[in-house]
Design a protein around this motif. Structure first.
Motif, PDB file in Angstrom:
ATOM      1  N   CYS A 262      43.910  37.996  65.255  1.00 34.80           N
ATOM      2  CA  CYS A 262      43.019  38.821  66.072  1.00 34.80           C
ATOM      3  C   CYS A 262      43.702  39.358  67.318  1.00 34.80           C
ATOM      4  O   CYS A 262      43.210  40.289  67.945  1.00 34.80           O
ATOM      5  CB  CYS A 262      41.803  38.012  66.515  1.00 34.80           C
ATOM      6  N   ALA A 299      36.754  41.327  65.127  1.00 28.58           N
ATOM      7  CA  ALA A 299      36.597  39.949  65.607  1.00 28.58           C
ATOM      8  C   ALA A 299      35.801  39.943  66.914  1.00 28.58           C
ATOM      9  O   ALA A 299      34.917  39.103  67.110  1.00 28.58           O
ATOM     10  CB  ALA A 299      37.970  39.315  65.810  1.00 28.58           C
ATOM     11  N   PHE A 335      40.789  33.814  66.206  1.00 27.00           N
ATOM     12  CA  PHE A 335      39.353  34.067  66.367  1.00 27.00           C
ATOM     13  C   PHE A 335      38.730  33.121  67.390  1.00 27.00           C
ATOM     14  O   PHE A 335      37.887  33.508  68.194  1.00 27.00           O
ATOM     15  CB  PHE A 335      38.627  33.961  65.023  1.00 27.00           C
TER      16      PHE A 335
END
Ligand SMILES: Nc1ncnc2c1ncn2[C@@H]1O[C@H](COP(=O)(O)OP(=O)(O)OP(=O)(O)O)[C@@H](O)[C@H]1O
Ligand SMILES: [Mg+2]
Length: 412
Positions: A262, A299, A335
């Motif tokens: 992410c 995300a 994340f």
């Protein structure tokens, strides 16, 4: 080993259907068989094709039976989807005259009174989860049994699902040749598997990030206060990658799992990934940072949606236990950091606890629901003095949907 010492669980996920078999022995719950099949006929937690979903269930059950050598005739089944809603309710009763002390039967009547809340005719109550008791005006009582008093009130969190969604799950399970022992909201099962008693008391949010949905359960002061289903999950990340990289979904999924991240800036600028876009014969090199450029915004969106639900449930100070991420989507690198940044709460990724055996098959975050269902089923087998549960009749007139959490059992 008698049937009553065995527990069977079935998780109907959007990406996988998972069946697990465990035995209760002196060491606790020992998993003896796990079977997994690629999910079909299920979208965002809801059944959309009964025959195809039943096929996947039968496949998963077969595999678990083969591994354990034990036939499965019924199971505790997890239920999810956007048709699930929750509301709070209150039940009030007079404590039975004569003893002036709260007994099992009084608590049961109070919960039944809370259960009598008006629910639209197209919905059924899945769970009635007691939050706190009030005795003669004194609020915040967690263990009402044995307390002196004349008036007993209970605040309860009620979870309902549409008749059609519930009936379709029962139909799928029947079609696969099994009976339903109990229907349990998937995220409650996941919570059962990943959080401890102390976190529950401090206040904590469980977010199960599946393929099609992110399911939330919010706990404060030892009881559940909010549940929600966000219709975005890990598959949306793969979908974005497929579009951004112009590749098929399978390539996107595999690339995400192997190299997805992410946070762009945590990756070396020169790191590259080989993949074959559609219409190409040869693989091409793609900077890993480019993957993160695609994944990052999705995300953050998912974290933002979680944050909005948490805000609805209460101020951040109510949840010192932070956010516990589970489900396969929680494995996405970076994340947990994104969730921390966006929600300003501590976050961690959790794998299921409380069973042993078959560690390789059942120890990942994506197995939280099935492990929680096993624990739920084991508790039912062990029996309870008070049955205070939301009950749903299935097609055979059997009671289903009668579970409620360890955190609630503790209250009595
Ligand atoms: N290593 C990984 N990295 C990133 N994502 C992953 C990884 N492994 C699995 N996932 C993602 O996890 C998701 C599936 O999670 P899980 O198995 O918990 O879902 P499910 O229970 O089938 O679905 P749902 O709960 O939504 O019905 C998929 O989107 C998949 O891409
Ligand atoms: Mg799931």
């Amino acid at each position: 080993m008698t049937r009553s010492r065995r527990v069977f669980a079935l998780d109907l996920g959007t990406t996988k259907v998972c069946c697990a078999i465990a035995e209760l022995d002196s060491t606790g719950l020992r998993v003896i068989g796990v079977g997994e099949a690629v999910s079909r006929g299920i979208r965002k937690g809801a059944i959309i094709e009964i025959d195809r979903a039943a096929e996947a269930v039968a496949e998963a059950v077969d595999l678990a039976e083969q591994m354990s050598g034990v036939p499965v005739d019924s199971a505790v089944v997890g239920l999810a989807g956007t048709s699930i809603t929750s509301q709070n309710s209150r039940g009030v009763v007079a404590v039975s005259a004569g003893h002036r002390e709260v007994r099992d039967a009084d608590v049961t009547r109070a919960v039944e009174a809370a259960r009598a809340v008006s629910v639209p005719s197209d919905r059924k109550i899945l769970h009635v989860l007691p939050q706190q008791f009030t005795i003669d005006g004194q609020e915040g009582v967690r263990d009402a049994l044995g307390m002196a008093g004349t008036r007993l009130e209970v605040d309860a969190h009620i979870i309902t699902g549409t008749n059609t969604a519930i009936q379709n799950v029962i139909k799928v399970v029947h079609k696969a040749g099994l009976d339903v022992d109990d229907l349990v909201l998937q995220v409650l099962a996941s919570a059962e598997a990943v959080i401890g008693e102390d976190e529950l008391d401090r206040g904590v949010i469980v977010a199960d990030i599946g393929g099609g949905t992110t399911d939330l359960a919010v706990f404060a002061k030892g009881s559940i206060i909010h549940t929600a289903v966000i219709p975005v999950g890990g598959n949306h990340v793969s979908g974005d990658l497929a579009v951004g990289l112009r590749c098929d979904l399978e390539t996107a999924e595999a690339t995400k799992r192997a190299y997805g991240h992410c946070l762009q800036l945590t990756l070396p600028a020169d790191a590259e990934v080989k993949l074959t876009p559609m219409g190409y014969d040869e693989p091409v090199n793609v900077p890993q940072r480019f993957l993160a450029e695609i994944i990052g915004p999705r995300a953050r969106e998912m974290a933002q949606l979680i944050a909005e639900q948490v805000e609805q449930a209460g101020p951040p100070s109510s949840f010192p236990g932070g956010i516990v991420l589970t489900g396969g989507g929680a494995l996405l690198r970076g994340f947990v950091e994104v969730v921390q940044q966006v929600t300003d709460l501590p976050a961690r990724v959790a794998a299921p606890m409380g069973v042993h055996g078959m560690n390789d098959e059942i120890s990942g975050p994506h197995h939280a629901t099935v492990v929680g269902l096993l624990r739920w089923g084991a508790r039912g087998r062990l029996g309870r003095s008070v049955d205070l549960t939301g009950r749903v009749q299935n097609g055979n007139g059997h009671h289903v949907g009668s579970g409620f959490g360890r955190w609630l059992r503790e209250l009595f």
